[in-house]
Design a protein around this motif. Structure first.
Motif, PDB file in Angstrom:
ATOM      1  N   UNK A 204      23.496 -13.545 -57.983  1.00  0.00           N
ATOM      2  CA  UNK A 204      23.633 -14.671 -57.056  1.00  0.00           C
ATOM      3  C   UNK A 204      22.342 -15.492 -57.064  1.00  0.00           C
ATOM      4  N   UNK A 205      22.438 -16.765 -57.376  1.00  0.00           N
ATOM      5  CA  UNK A 205      21.278 -17.645 -57.296  1.00  0.00           C
ATOM      6  C   UNK A 205      21.053 -18.046 -55.845  1.00  0.00           C
ATOM      7  N   UNK A 213      17.141 -14.791 -44.846  1.00  0.00           N
ATOM      8  CA  UNK A 213      18.547 -14.573 -45.196  1.00  0.00           C
ATOM      9  C   UNK A 213      19.111 -15.788 -45.903  1.00  0.00           C
ATOM     10  N   UNK A 214      19.847 -15.533 -46.987  1.00  0.00           N
ATOM     11  CA  UNK A 214      20.373 -16.628 -47.790  1.00  0.00           C
ATOM     12  C   UNK A 214      21.460 -17.383 -47.033  1.00  0.00           C
ATOM     13  N   UNK A 215      21.366 -18.724 -47.051  1.00  0.00           N
ATOM     14  CA  UNK A 215      22.358 -19.563 -46.384  1.00  0.00           C
ATOM     15  C   UNK A 215      23.196 -20.361 -47.381  1.00  0.00           C
ATOM     16  N   UNK A 216      22.634 -20.591 -48.575  1.00  0.00           N
ATOM     17  CA  UNK A 216      23.382 -21.232 -49.647  1.00  0.00           C
ATOM     18  C   UNK A 216      23.121 -20.457 -50.931  1.00  0.00           C
ATOM     19  N   UNK A 267      17.824  -0.645 -51.312  1.00  0.00           N
ATOM     20  CA  UNK A 267      18.972   0.273 -51.448  1.00  0.00           C
ATOM     21  C   UNK A 267      20.022   0.081 -50.351  1.00  0.00           C
ATOM     22  N   UNK A 268      20.518  -1.144 -50.254  1.00  0.00           N
ATOM     23  CA  UNK A 268      21.464  -1.482 -49.183  1.00  0.00           C
ATOM     24  C   UNK A 268      22.235  -2.736 -49.583  1.00  0.00           C
ATOM     25  N   UNK A 269      23.197  -3.120 -48.732  1.00  0.00           N
ATOM     26  CA  UNK A 269      23.893  -4.386 -48.907  1.00  0.00           C
ATOM     27  C   UNK A 269      22.937  -5.546 -48.631  1.00  0.00           C
ATOM     28  N   UNK A 270      22.924  -6.544 -49.495  1.00  0.00           N
ATOM     29  CA  UNK A 270      22.193  -7.769 -49.212  1.00  0.00           C
ATOM     30  C   UNK A 270      22.939  -8.621 -48.217  1.00  0.00           C
ATOM     31  N   UNK A 271      22.224  -9.513 -47.543  1.00  0.00           N
ATOM     32  CA  UNK A 271      22.869 -10.374 -46.553  1.00  0.00           C
ATOM     33  C   UNK A 271      23.918 -11.296 -47.157  1.00  0.00           C
ATOM     34  N   UNK A 272      23.739 -11.650 -48.438  1.00  0.00           N
ATOM     35  CA  UNK A 272      24.671 -12.562 -49.085  1.00  0.00           C
ATOM     36  C   UNK A 272      25.778 -11.883 -49.856  1.00  0.00           C
ATOM     37  N   UNK A 273      25.938 -10.565 -49.690  1.00  0.00           N
ATOM     38  CA  UNK A 273      26.942  -9.822 -50.464  1.00  0.00           C
ATOM     39  C   UNK A 273      28.389 -10.293 -50.213  1.00  0.00           C
ATOM     40  N   UNK A 274      28.721 -10.919 -49.071  1.00  0.00           N
ATOM     41  CA  UNK A 274      30.088 -11.421 -48.939  1.00  0.00           C
ATOM     42  C   UNK A 274      30.499 -12.381 -50.056  1.00  0.00           C
ATOM     43  N   UNK A 275      29.545 -13.103 -50.644  1.00  0.00           N
ATOM     44  CA  UNK A 275      29.869 -13.972 -51.773  1.00  0.00           C
ATOM     45  C   UNK A 275      30.368 -13.147 -52.954  1.00  0.00           C
ATOM     46  N   UNK A 276      29.757 -11.991 -53.172  1.00  0.00           N
ATOM     47  CA  UNK A 276      30.200 -11.096 -54.240  1.00  0.00           C
ATOM     48  C   UNK A 276      31.605 -10.568 -53.960  1.00  0.00           C
ATOM     49  N   UNK A 277      31.893 -10.240 -52.698  1.00  0.00           N
ATOM     50  CA  UNK A 277      33.251  -9.813 -52.342  1.00  0.00           C
ATOM     51  C   UNK A 277      34.266 -10.892 -52.728  1.00  0.00           C
ATOM     52  N   UNK A 278      33.949 -12.134 -52.358  1.00  0.00           N
ATOM     53  CA  UNK A 278      34.885 -13.236 -52.587  1.00  0.00           C
ATOM     54  C   UNK A 278      35.047 -13.549 -54.076  1.00  0.00           C
TER      55      UNK A 278
END
Length: 318
Positions: A204-205, A213-216, A267-278
């Motif tokens: 993710x760029x 925390x990533x917003x875009x 060693x955890x979920x990143x804040x922007x991981x929902x983008x990876x889910x989608x």
């Protein structure tokens, strides 16, 4: 499956995704927690440093018949790791990397040493004490000062020259000094199975970051990044019985010459991981298959390129 998430805070998107295929139990030390209104059941608990914290967590896992415990707060990782077997005996799998991996990730100096020992390209890094004892070190500016055990952007200082550095480090302890790399910043969402095998890597760029925390952000199908990250994780997993388990988020910068410089491993979920889910990587389904003992085929590179633009939302309580 029944999944327990700790320190749920504002992790609404994470909960919504996992909830599609799982029953979600959430805990947090605070009661005014937005995410409590999105989980299937919620428990307010003491902070991780409370002597009763682990026993309370064990009781919740038994009561709620929790299959997977996924901690989200770094400060509790080593504590929970020491009780891994006890959770297992109660039927709960701790989805967390093994202690030696946690120690590498949670201490930025140890992360740097891991990179250097394994020929992984990174930014030149110093201990504050090293600079204090040797003021003549040839350091390239600008630089960034980070707490060795820092999280997100907390405690980070940006320094432009030698005079500024020596004024600042007089009051710094337990910090590293890192030469800054100019370029494009990426976070790589990695998911490993219970044997440490890599299932998925998604780059993710980071287009815009607010308060750490990533917003875009946008997903880029860059196989140079994917292959370099796979090599990094395999080197972490090279010792017998020491494995990366579950989620990792790994940060790197690609400079103007195209060189990949790795900076951090979390060693955890990143804040922007929902983008990876989608993008098509269904973590909820994969976690189900893990716990059922199914053989999971890697899906490295199997995702869609998407862009995420985040915005604030609210919960209203009477």
């Amino acid at each position: 499956m029944r999944i327990l998430l700790t320190a749920i805070g504002k992790r609404v998107q994470l909960i919504k995704h996992l909830k599609k295929t799982n029953y979600i139990v959430g805990i947090d030390a605070g009661d005014l927690t937005p995410s409590k209104y999105f989980v299937d059941s919620f428990f307010q608990v003491p902070t991780y440093s409370d002597e009763d914290y682990v026993n309370i967590l064990l009781d919740i896992c038994i009561k709620e018949k929790v299959d997977i415990l996924i901690p989200l707060y770094e400060k509790e990782f080593l504590i929970l790791d020491s009780y891994r077997d006890k959770f297992e005996k109660n039927g709960t799998t701790l989805l967390l990397s093994h202690k030696p991996i946690l120690e590498i990730c949670n201490d930025k100096w140890k992360t740097y040493l891991f990179f250097k020992e394994n020929d992984i390209s990174t930014s030149k890094t110093y201990l504050v004490e090293e600079i204090k004892n040797n003021p003549s070190l040839n350091i390239s500016y600008p630089i960034v000062a980070k707490p060795r055990d820092g999280m997100g952007s907390r405690g980070i200082l940006y320094i432009g020259n030698k005079e500024e550095l020596f004024n600042i480090i007089l009051n710094l302890d337990n910090y590293i000094i890192q030469e800054m790399v100019e370029g494009i910043e990426f976070t790589l969402d990695v998911l490993c199975d219970l044997d440490g095998e890599v299932i998925s890597i998604v780059p993710r760029q980071r287009l815009e970051v607010r308060a750490g925390e990533v917003t875009k952000s946008k997903i880029v199908k860059d196989f140079r990044l994917i292959d370099a990250t796979l090599d990094l994780v395999n080197k972490m997993n090279s010792k017998k019985d020491i494995k990366s388990i579950g989620p990792l988020n790994i940060q790197c910068i690609v400079n103007s010459d195209g060189d990949i410089k790795f900076i951090e491993i979390n060693p955890r979920f990143g804040g922007g991981v929902p983008l990876t889910f989608e993008s098509g990587v269904d973590y909820g389904k994969i976690l189900n298959e893990m716990i059922l003992g199914k053989k999971i085929q890697p899906i490295i590179g199997e995702f869609e390129e998407l862009t995420m633009l985040r915005f604030d939302d609210a919960v209203f309580i009477k």
